[in-house]
Structure formats: C-alpha cells, structure tokens
Write a protein that holds these residues in place. Structure first.
Motif, PDB file in Angstrom:
ATOM      1  N   GLY A 193       7.092  57.667 -40.213  1.00  0.00           N
ATOM      2  CA  GLY A 193       7.081  56.279 -40.979  1.00  0.00           C
ATOM      3  C   GLY A 193       6.746  56.330 -42.486  1.00  0.00           C
ATOM      4  N   GLY A 194       6.305  57.398 -43.118  1.00  0.00           N
ATOM      5  CA  GLY A 194       5.959  57.289 -44.354  1.00  0.00           C
ATOM      6  C   GLY A 194       5.005  58.615 -44.644  1.00  0.00           C
ATOM      7  N   ALA A 195       4.988  59.169 -46.091  1.00  0.00           N
ATOM      8  CA  ALA A 195       4.400  60.212 -46.317  1.00  0.00           C
ATOM      9  C   ALA A 195       2.577  59.770 -46.170  1.00  0.00           C
ATOM     10  CB  ALA A 195       4.634  60.489 -47.820  1.00  0.00           C
ATOM     11  N   MET A 196       2.308  58.480 -46.650  1.00  0.00           N
ATOM     12  CA  MET A 196       1.021  58.097 -46.702  1.00  0.00           C
ATOM     13  C   MET A 196       0.715  57.490 -45.438  1.00  0.00           C
ATOM     14  SD  MET A 196      -0.235  57.104 -50.520  1.00  0.00           S
ATOM     15  CE  MET A 196      -1.706  56.151 -49.881  1.00  0.00           C
ATOM     16  N   PHE A 197       1.803  56.645 -44.870  1.00  0.00           N
ATOM     17  CA  PHE A 197       1.538  55.703 -43.899  1.00  0.00           C
ATOM     18  C   PHE A 197       2.099  56.052 -42.553  1.00  0.00           C
ATOM     19  CE2 PHE A 197       0.976  53.719 -47.909  1.00  0.00           C
ATOM     20  CZ  PHE A 197      -0.472  53.234 -47.845  1.00  0.00           C
ATOM     21  N   PRO A 198       1.629  56.865 -41.595  1.00  0.00           N
ATOM     22  CA  PRO A 198       2.195  57.190 -40.383  1.00  0.00           C
ATOM     23  C   PRO A 198       2.992  56.242 -39.463  1.00  0.00           C
ATOM     24  CG  PRO A 198      -0.097  58.192 -40.508  1.00  0.00           C
ATOM     25  CD  PRO A 198       0.131  57.047 -41.577  1.00  0.00           C
ATOM     26  N   THR A 199       2.462  54.990 -39.765  1.00  0.00           N
ATOM     27  CA  THR A 199       3.231  53.757 -39.017  1.00  0.00           C
ATOM     28  C   THR A 199       4.455  53.303 -39.967  1.00  0.00           C
ATOM     29  OG1 THR A 199       1.789  52.122 -39.784  1.00  0.00           O
ATOM     30  CG2 THR A 199       1.358  53.446 -37.711  1.00  0.00           C
ATOM     31  N   GLY A 200       4.337  53.534 -41.324  1.00  0.00           N
ATOM     32  CA  GLY A 200       5.217  52.907 -42.152  1.00  0.00           C
ATOM     33  C   GLY A 200       4.828  51.419 -42.616  1.00  0.00           C
ATOM     34  N   HIS A 201       3.676  51.083 -42.261  1.00  0.00           N
ATOM     35  CA  HIS A 201       3.054  49.764 -42.763  1.00  0.00           C
ATOM     36  C   HIS A 201       1.592  49.962 -43.502  1.00  0.00           C
ATOM     37  CE1 HIS A 201       5.061  48.892 -38.709  1.00  0.00           C
ATOM     38  NE2 HIS A 201       5.969  48.233 -39.732  1.00  0.00           N
ATOM     39  N   VAL A 202       1.554  49.324 -44.568  1.00  0.00           N
ATOM     40  CA  VAL A 202       0.313  49.563 -45.291  1.00  0.00           C
ATOM     41  C   VAL A 202      -1.042  48.827 -44.378  1.00  0.00           C
ATOM     42  CG1 VAL A 202       1.193  49.429 -47.322  1.00  0.00           C
ATOM     43  CG2 VAL A 202       0.655  47.217 -46.426  1.00  0.00           C
ATOM     44  N   VAL A 203      -0.529  47.856 -43.406  1.00  0.00           N
ATOM     45  CA  VAL A 203      -1.753  47.288 -42.622  1.00  0.00           C
ATOM     46  C   VAL A 203      -0.897  46.969 -41.164  1.00  0.00           C
ATOM     47  CG1 VAL A 203      -3.135  45.143 -42.142  1.00  0.00           C
ATOM     48  CG2 VAL A 203      -2.660  45.888 -44.604  1.00  0.00           C
ATOM     49  N   ASP A 204      -1.888  47.654 -40.309  1.00  0.00           N
ATOM     50  CA  ASP A 204      -1.285  47.506 -39.027  1.00  0.00           C
ATOM     51  C   ASP A 204      -2.340  46.569 -37.947  1.00  0.00           C
ATOM     52  OD1 ASP A 204       1.004  49.682 -37.997  1.00  0.00           O
ATOM     53  OD2 ASP A 204      -0.166  50.335 -39.339  1.00  0.00           O
ATOM     54  N   THR A 205      -2.091  46.155 -37.136  1.00  0.00           N
ATOM     55  CA  THR A 205      -2.786  45.463 -36.055  1.00  0.00           C
ATOM     56  C   THR A 205      -3.323  46.277 -34.839  1.00  0.00           C
ATOM     57  OG1 THR A 205      -2.187  43.262 -36.639  1.00  0.00           O
ATOM     58  CG2 THR A 205      -3.348  43.436 -34.473  1.00  0.00           C
ATOM     59  N   LEU A 206      -4.672  46.670 -34.813  1.00  0.00           N
ATOM     60  CA  LEU A 206      -4.978  47.525 -33.480  1.00  0.00           C
ATOM     61  C   LEU A 206      -5.587  46.644 -32.351  1.00  0.00           C
ATOM     62  CD1 LEU A 206      -6.885  50.535 -35.394  1.00  0.00           C
ATOM     63  CD2 LEU A 206      -4.303  50.378 -34.438  1.00  0.00           C
ATOM     64  N   GLU A 207      -5.110  46.643 -31.408  1.00  0.00           N
ATOM     65  CA  GLU A 207      -5.727  45.925 -30.188  1.00  0.00           C
ATOM     66  C   GLU A 207      -6.407  47.166 -29.350  1.00  0.00           C
ATOM     67  OE1 GLU A 207      -2.623  43.890 -27.957  1.00  0.00           O
ATOM     68  OE2 GLU A 207      -2.181  42.666 -29.570  1.00  0.00           O
ATOM     69  N   VAL A 208      -7.592  46.904 -29.353  1.00  0.00           N
ATOM     70  CA  VAL A 208      -8.645  47.915 -28.808  1.00  0.00           C
ATOM     71  C   VAL A 208      -9.172  47.236 -27.384  1.00  0.00           C
ATOM     72  CG1 VAL A 208     -10.640  49.428 -29.021  1.00  0.00           C
ATOM     73  CG2 VAL A 208      -9.240  48.831 -30.988  1.00  0.00           C
ATOM     74  N   ALA A 209      -9.149  47.932 -26.318  1.00  0.00           N
ATOM     75  CA  ALA A 209      -9.321  47.220 -25.084  1.00  0.00           C
ATOM     76  C   ALA A 209     -10.815  47.308 -24.947  1.00  0.00           C
ATOM     77  CB  ALA A 209      -8.694  48.379 -23.970  1.00  0.00           C
ATOM     78  N   GLY A 210     -11.104  46.052 -24.415  1.00  0.00           N
ATOM     79  CA  GLY A 210     -12.726  45.662 -24.085  1.00  0.00           C
ATOM     80  C   GLY A 210     -13.415  45.600 -25.510  1.00  0.00           C
ATOM     81  N   VAL A 211     -12.767  45.734 -26.808  1.00  0.00           N
ATOM     82  CA  VAL A 211     -13.408  45.650 -27.920  1.00  0.00           C
ATOM     83  C   VAL A 211     -13.016  44.528 -28.868  1.00  0.00           C
ATOM     84  CG1 VAL A 211     -13.919  46.694 -30.127  1.00  0.00           C
ATOM     85  CG2 VAL A 211     -13.991  48.118 -27.954  1.00  0.00           C
ATOM     86  N   GLY A 212     -11.766  44.396 -29.078  1.00  0.00           N
ATOM     87  CA  GLY A 212     -11.176  43.346 -29.746  1.00  0.00           C
ATOM     88  C   GLY A 212      -9.788  43.778 -30.483  1.00  0.00           C
ATOM     89  N   THR A 213      -9.535  42.875 -31.410  1.00  0.00           N
ATOM     90  CA  THR A 213      -8.243  42.998 -32.460  1.00  0.00           C
ATOM     91  C   THR A 213      -8.522  43.123 -33.672  1.00  0.00           C
ATOM     92  OG1 THR A 213      -6.846  41.939 -30.768  1.00  0.00           O
ATOM     93  CG2 THR A 213      -5.885  42.235 -32.862  1.00  0.00           C
ATOM     94  N   PHE A 214      -8.340  44.183 -34.383  1.00  0.00           N
ATOM     95  CA  PHE A 214      -8.676  44.466 -35.632  1.00  0.00           C
ATOM     96  C   PHE A 214      -7.347  44.743 -36.575  1.00  0.00           C
ATOM     97  CE2 PHE A 214     -11.917  45.535 -32.859  1.00  0.00           C
ATOM     98  CZ  PHE A 214     -13.267  44.956 -33.594  1.00  0.00           C
TER      99      PHE A 214
END
Length: 404
Positions: A193-214
């Motif tokens: 995705g990119g040298a600094m950003f493994p996903t290629g994005h500067v901001v991602d959305t993490l959906e964490v089961a039982g915890v929430g979305t961040f």
C-alpha cells in the motif's frame, strides 16, 4: 536428621552490562560472550535470556532476575561486529514480557538505540582509529530486527565515552550527555500500500468486534503504529498512567483495537495471534495541545507543545514515550491528513514538540511523496545513555540443556 544437599550444576557466568538508554533499561551482551547454544536464534537463546531477566514471573516483580517488571525495563540487547557493509555493529533487541514465556524479537527499541553506540565503543567494536580523543564519534548501527540503519553521534572525552552532562530528558531523573540519533529510511518499503502506510491510506476505519468503530492512522515508521483520536476513546490526551493502567476495561479495549490494527496492517492474519506479538504494532492516541501536570509534578503548558500523545507498550500506558513511537509520531505529523497531523494543527512540519506523561519531547522527520506514496527518509531525536553496572550476570546452568 539432616541429609547431604543434592548436587547441582554451578551457575553460568556471562559478561554483560546493565545500561539505561533513553527512558528504558536493558541487559547488553556481546554476541561472542554468550554460550555457543545461545549465539543463534532459537529456544536455547530465548531460555537463557528469559532467565537473565527473570521471566516468566507470575508475581510480576522480577525478584529473581535483572528485569524491572515493566515493559521499559525488561529488555535484552545483543551486539556484534556488523555483517552489513558500511556499518559498525549489528544490534538485536528482545522485549521480554514480565509474565510471558517467550521473547518478542519483532521490533526495535528506540530508547535503547541510544546505548548501542556507547556500548560498542567501550567494548572495542568500533575501529579505534575512528574514535576521536575529544569530540563526536559517529557509530553506524544495523538494526537487525527490522533491517534499518541508525546513526548515533556519541560524545567522547579523553578517548572514552562521555556519559555525564547537562542534557535533560523528561522521564529520566538525572541529566546526562546528549546522544543524537538518526533513523534512516525507517518506514517499511516493502508494503504494497505504501512505504509509510500499509493500507495506502492516511486514515482508515477499524471495526472492532464488541468494541466499536474507530478512525485510525496506521503508520509504519520506526515501528508499526496504530494512532487513534483521544476523544474517540473518551480521553483528552492528558492522561497519566493510573488513568489507563488501573482500568482493566480500558486496557482490554485498547488491546482489541491494537489486534484489529495488526490484522489491517498485515502483521497477523487473525486477532487471536496478537497476544503472541505484544511488541508490535503499538497503539497510541493523540489530541490537540492542552495544559496538564506531568507525572513528576511539573506543569506542561499548551503553548509549549504541538500535540498530546499517549502510547501503550506491552499492554500498559508507557510512562513517557518509546523512541520508536516517537519516530512514528514525527513521521505521521509531517504527512497532511493523518490523525497525528490534524492533532498538531494540520500544517506541514518537519519538527514538533509533543507532550507525554513524563513531560515533553522534541522530534523531527523528513518525508516525501513519490508517485502518490509517502515515505520518511529520516527521523531525528536526542536521547542519553549510561552504564549502570557491568561485569557478569549469573544464570543457573540447567537453563541450557547442553550445558555441563
């Protein structure tokens, strides 16, 4: 009626130094001083070093070892003449969990990086012709865990490493000599995705089961990092250790988010694997500047910092800031759009000063964008280091199956 004592093998006696580097401490070894079976990766090496530190310790005290019962003080380092062209020494770092029966070799310790140069010079691993009578000795270090170059600028007085001085580092009680560190190309350049950003994005959305979305900035510079917004966690960024570490629910929540971030970064394939990789990635939360009182009781003014940062290390809030995390903070702050950059005001910057639980730290980074991919070419910071004790560590010989 007394009985004669059972015969046991004597303890092994291994040359070592106990050193502080930045806000961490660890036991340093020359590779060639370790028993033969422990000079190569594997179960024998890990068993020996676990016993040196005193892990696993169900009491959480490290009473029968050299560890300090915290993530900052339960570390081992192995130094050798470098196998890499253009480098002086190879530096291998192991993070030892207090209650775990394994060593995590997946990352670097930026704080202990400051002690590598002094150890190498004092132990004759740097060409004596390159050590000035007075001045600065530049030591090129190959960080073997992550395959990166670190350059340490070590002060020399009368031909020996100068350890005393007036450089103050928040999180360290006493002043010492300043050691400037350069982390060259600290980002992982093999990511799709990119040298600094493994996903290629500067901001991602993490959906964490039982915890929430961040929202998260997933950054690989110095160490893989999961950056969150403090407000999204219910914090303001001024928290000290008790606010986090005395809250089991908060620790579990942060660990669940870290595990999801590790999967998204491609470091593990399932969140169940995160427990076996506690060192990386690290997780931190950031916020805009706000005044607070540090753990030492010293006020930190909002006007004196660019952002607030709090980072977790081995499942606990760090008492200051890890050196590798500082590299990641500096790199992320330099890239527009990251959560770190936004917390710091949103403008382009090469240096910044951030507030952590023990005080403040100034760091810098140089980044560039090529064909839409961000990479960091260099991160810089200053630390200090000091030999606390040197001589031999003693370890029961039966820790090594091959020992006589």
């Amino acid at each position: 009626m007394s009985h004669p004592p059972r015969r046991h093998a004597p303890q092994l006696k291994i040359p070592a130094a106990y050193m502080r580097g930045g806000t961490s401490k660890g036991v340093f070894f020359r590779l060639g001083d370790l028993p033969d079976a422990a000079q190569v990766p594997g179960a024998a090496r890990d068993a020996l070093l676990l016993r040196v530190i005193g892990s696993p310790d169900p009491y959480g005290k490290h009473t029968d070892g050299m560890g300090g019962a915290t993530s900052s003080t339960s570390k081992v380092v192995i130094i050798s003449k470098s196998s890499e062209s253009g480098h002086d020494v190879d530096y291998l770092y192991g993070q030892v969990p207090v209650d775990g029966d394994f060593i995590d070799w997946s990352g670097n310790c930026g704080n202990l990086s400051s002690a590598v140069g002094p150890f190498a010079i004092a132990n004759g691993l740097v060409d004596p012709d390159r050590v000035p009578r007075d001045g600065i000795c530049t030591v090129r270090i190959w960080q073997a865990n992550i395959g990166k170059t670190i350059i340490a600028h070590v002060p020399i007085t009368a031909g020996e490493v100068q350890e005393t001085g007036d450089f103050e580092l928040d999180g360290v009680t006493f002043p010492a000599a300043e050691i400037a560190l350069e982390f060259l190309d600290p980002a992982d350049e093999d990511d799709d995705g990119g040298a600094m950003f493994p996903t290629g994005h500067v901001v991602d959305t993490l959906e964490v089961a039982g915890v929430g979305t961040f929202r998260a900035s997933l950054v690989n510079a110095g160490v893989p990092m999961v950056f969150l917004e403090a407000g999204a966690l219910g914090y303001d960024g001024t928290e000290l250790q008790p606010a986090i570490n005395d809250d089991p629910a908060a620790l579990a929540k942060l660990e669940a988010i870290r595990a999801e971030g590790a999967v998204r970064m491609g470091l593990i394939t399932d969140v169940s694997q995160a427990a076996a990789r506690p060192l990386t990635p690290k997780i931190a939360f950031v916020a805009p500047p706000e005044g607070y009182v540090s753990s030492s009781g010293r006020p930190v003014r909002a006007a004196d910092i660019d952002l607030l940062a709090r980072a977790m290390s081995m499942g606990k809030l760090h008492h200051a800031m890890m050196g590798t995390a500082s590299v990641a903070i500096a790199a992320a702050a330099a890239v527009p759009g990251t959560l770190v950059n936004a917390a710091a005001g949103g403008r382009a910057r090469e240096t910044l000063c951030f507030g952590h639980p023990s005080g403040v730290l100034r760091v810098g980074a140089e980044v560039k964008q090529v064909d839409g991919r961000w990479t960091v070419t260099k991160a810089v910071m200053s630390r200090s280091a000091r030999v606390l004790m040197e001589g031999w560590v003693r370890v029961p010989a039966d820790v090594l199956p091959s020992a006589d």
